[in-house]
Design an enzyme around this catalytic site. Sequence first.
Site, PDB file in Angstrom:
ATOM      1  N   ASN A  11       0.870  -1.177   0.000  1.00 33.06           N
ATOM      2  CA  ASN A  11       0.000   0.000   0.000  1.00 33.06           C
ATOM      3  C   ASN A  11       0.911   1.232   0.000  1.00 33.06           C
ATOM      4  O   ASN A  11       1.501   1.561   1.022  1.00 33.06           O
ATOM      5  CB  ASN A  11      -0.883  -0.035   1.261  1.00 33.06           C
ATOM      6  CG  ASN A  11      -1.697   1.225   1.425  1.00 33.06           C
ATOM      7  OD1 ASN A  11      -1.832   2.025   0.496  1.00 33.06           O
ATOM      8  ND2 ASN A  11      -2.251   1.417   2.617  1.00 33.06           N
ATOM      9  N   TRP A  12       1.008   1.862  -1.152  1.00 29.83           N
ATOM     10  CA  TRP A  12       1.920   3.023  -1.258  1.00 29.83           C
ATOM     11  C   TRP A  12       1.337   4.270  -0.611  1.00 29.83           C
ATOM     12  O   TRP A  12       2.014   5.267  -0.472  1.00 29.83           O
ATOM     13  CB  TRP A  12       2.238   3.308  -2.743  1.00 29.83           C
ATOM     14  CG  TRP A  12       3.022   2.242  -3.439  1.00 29.83           C
ATOM     15  CD1 TRP A  12       3.437   1.048  -2.924  1.00 29.83           C
ATOM     16  CD2 TRP A  12       3.483   2.271  -4.807  1.00 29.83           C
ATOM     17  NE1 TRP A  12       4.131   0.323  -3.877  1.00 29.83           N
ATOM     18  CE2 TRP A  12       4.170   1.056  -5.037  1.00 29.83           C
ATOM     19  CE3 TRP A  12       3.375   3.190  -5.848  1.00 29.83           C
ATOM     20  CZ2 TRP A  12       4.751   0.740  -6.276  1.00 29.83           C
ATOM     21  CZ3 TRP A  12       3.954   2.880  -7.084  1.00 29.83           C
ATOM     22  CH2 TRP A  12       4.644   1.671  -7.284  1.00 29.83           C
ATOM     23  N   LYS A  13       0.086   4.214  -0.249  1.00 29.57           N
ATOM     24  CA  LYS A  13      -0.605   5.382   0.326  1.00 29.57           C
ATOM     25  C   LYS A  13      -0.418   6.597  -0.587  1.00 29.57           C
ATOM     26  O   LYS A  13      -0.352   6.438  -1.803  1.00 29.57           O
ATOM     27  CB  LYS A  13      -0.112   5.648   1.753  1.00 29.57           C
ATOM     28  CG  LYS A  13      -0.087   4.393   2.614  1.00 29.57           C
ATOM     29  CD  LYS A  13       0.039   4.689   4.072  1.00 29.57           C
ATOM     30  CE  LYS A  13       0.278   3.405   4.833  1.00 29.57           C
ATOM     31  NZ  LYS A  13       0.037   3.505   6.250  1.00 29.57           N
ATOM     32  N   HIS A 102      -9.434   0.712   4.868  1.00 28.27           N
ATOM     33  CA  HIS A 102      -8.159   0.926   5.561  1.00 28.27           C
ATOM     34  C   HIS A 102      -8.411   1.858   6.745  1.00 28.27           C
ATOM     35  O   HIS A 102      -9.245   2.757   6.671  1.00 28.27           O
ATOM     36  CB  HIS A 102      -7.139   1.549   4.593  1.00 28.27           C
ATOM     37  CG  HIS A 102      -5.753   1.561   5.173  1.00 28.27           C
ATOM     38  ND1 HIS A 102      -5.340   2.517   6.075  1.00 28.27           N
ATOM     39  CD2 HIS A 102      -4.698   0.728   4.992  1.00 28.27           C
ATOM     40  CE1 HIS A 102      -4.088   2.269   6.427  1.00 28.27           C
ATOM     41  NE2 HIS A 102      -3.667   1.188   5.783  1.00 28.27           N
ATOM     42  N   GLU A 104      -6.914   4.312   7.810  1.00 27.07           N
ATOM     43  CA  GLU A 104      -6.756   5.744   7.501  1.00 27.07           C
ATOM     44  C   GLU A 104      -8.009   6.282   6.809  1.00 27.07           C
ATOM     45  O   GLU A 104      -8.342   7.452   6.959  1.00 27.07           O
ATOM     46  CB  GLU A 104      -5.483   5.947   6.656  1.00 27.07           C
ATOM     47  CG  GLU A 104      -4.234   5.759   7.519  1.00 27.07           C
ATOM     48  CD  GLU A 104      -3.004   5.293   6.781  1.00 27.07           C
ATOM     49  OE1 GLU A 104      -2.964   5.377   5.537  1.00 27.07           O
ATOM     50  OE2 GLU A 104      -2.066   4.816   7.458  1.00 27.07           O
ATOM     51  N   GLU A 172      -5.323  -5.519  10.517  1.00 28.05           N
ATOM     52  CA  GLU A 172      -4.330  -4.471  10.743  1.00 28.05           C
ATOM     53  C   GLU A 172      -4.647  -3.737  12.045  1.00 28.05           C
ATOM     54  O   GLU A 172      -5.504  -2.830  12.053  1.00 28.05           O
ATOM     55  CB  GLU A 172      -4.352  -3.454   9.599  1.00 28.05           C
ATOM     56  CG  GLU A 172      -4.027  -4.026   8.245  1.00 28.05           C
ATOM     57  CD  GLU A 172      -3.438  -2.962   7.326  1.00 28.05           C
ATOM     58  OE1 GLU A 172      -2.306  -3.125   6.885  1.00 28.05           O
ATOM     59  OE2 GLU A 172      -4.118  -1.946   7.088  1.00 28.05           O
ATOM     60  N   GLY A 178       2.343   1.935  10.762  1.00 31.12           N
ATOM     61  CA  GLY A 178       3.281   3.050  10.641  1.00 31.12           C
ATOM     62  C   GLY A 178       3.986   3.423  11.932  1.00 31.12           C
ATOM     63  O   GLY A 178       4.613   4.476  12.014  1.00 31.12           O
ATOM     64  N   SER A 217       3.377  -2.414  10.348  1.00 27.33           N
ATOM     65  CA  SER A 217       4.831  -2.379  10.599  1.00 27.33           C
ATOM     66  C   SER A 217       5.539  -3.682  10.225  1.00 27.33           C
ATOM     67  O   SER A 217       6.466  -4.106  10.922  1.00 27.33           O
ATOM     68  CB  SER A 217       5.115  -2.006  12.061  1.00 27.33           C
ATOM     69  OG  SER A 217       4.685  -0.681  12.308  1.00 27.33           O
ATOM     70  N   GLY A 238       2.781  -1.198   4.290  1.00 25.36           N
ATOM     71  CA  GLY A 238       2.782   0.216   3.937  1.00 25.36           C
ATOM     72  C   GLY A 238       4.193   0.714   3.668  1.00 25.36           C
ATOM     73  O   GLY A 238       4.745   0.530   2.582  1.00 25.36           O
ATOM     74  N   GLY A 239       4.808   1.309   4.678  1.00 23.09           N
ATOM     75  CA  GLY A 239       6.117   1.966   4.524  1.00 23.09           C
ATOM     76  C   GLY A 239       7.162   1.109   3.826  1.00 23.09           C
ATOM     77  O   GLY A 239       7.871   1.586   2.920  1.00 23.09           O
TER      78      GLY A 239
HETATM   79  C1  PEP Z   1      -0.724  -0.081   5.943  1.00 24.63           C
HETATM   80  O1  PEP Z   1      -0.733   1.061   5.508  1.00 24.63           O
HETATM   81  O2  PEP Z   1      -1.648  -0.843   5.652  1.00 24.63           O
HETATM   82  C2  PEP Z   1       0.383  -0.506   6.789  1.00 24.63           C
HETATM   83  C3  PEP Z   1       0.330  -1.694   7.315  1.00 24.63           C
HETATM   84  O3  PEP Z   1       1.399   0.393   6.970  1.00 24.63           O
HETATM   85  P1  PEP Z   1       2.827   0.065   7.632  1.00 24.63           P
HETATM   86  O4  PEP Z   1       3.341  -1.198   7.010  1.00 24.63           O
HETATM   87  O5  PEP Z   1       3.674   1.264   7.285  1.00 24.63           O
HETATM   88  O6  PEP Z   1       2.615  -0.080   9.096  1.00 24.63           O
END
Ligand code: PEP
Length: 255
Positions: A11-13, A102, A104, A172, A178, A217, A238-239
Amino acid sequence: MSARRALIAGNWKMNGLRADGLDLARALAAWLDGEGSEAAARLDMLVCPPATLVAPVASVIAGTRLTVGGQDCHAQEKGAHTGDVSAWMLKDLGCGHVIVGHSERRTDHGETDETVRAKAAAALAASLVPIICIGETEAERDAGQALAVVSRQFNGSLPEGATGTNVVIAYEPVWAIGTGRTPTTEDVAEMHQRIRADARACLGDGADALRVLYGGSVKPGNAAELMGIADVDGALVGGASLKAADFQAIASACP
Ligand code: PEP
């Protein structure tokens, strides 16, 4: 890990201009066909770029093993919804999946289980696989409500017509997204077992085929441990999905 084929989804957000996004997609696609071909034999890899990059990414990865998806979709097919993108539009660009619900989106845009269920239904109607995100906040976990919250979100967000193969669930925990913090392996196992049991109640034996991803994470350093937990069928990242080497290392660590 089970007989279910793992899915590693990035997920590049809201990250990536054209040049960087396309370089990243090209690097991942090349890796799957070369050094990463062993990983490609046992798992699916998906990237979900921002809406601006879906079409160019789809075009540079055409014919490779990398797949592309959206990060969100509207519940309607078309109409007066300024700034929104429909599931059909994503399908039209070559997407196979779309993330819905998600945390967010739930937090920043006030999305409820009902909204998420409608978006997931739209995804199914457009022949996309919705990746339905569920997870408790830290306050809910501290209050001992994590299992109940996730069960409620699962049952409230699963659309009519869902089967074990046409939807994916991503567990999640909100407090792990994050933050660099992750639940214990026992906690992840407990949550995934609960989701599988909830799925069995709705989908019967179809629940055996349902892919339930862990997200929050996930990094190269913790991927083997997290991906090795029973009932974890891959990751939503994500990151660490923004760096080809890290995303590839996560995929390689996935049994
Ligand atoms: C996400 O955005 O779904 C996520 C899990 O982010 P991260 O891996 O950065 O915690």
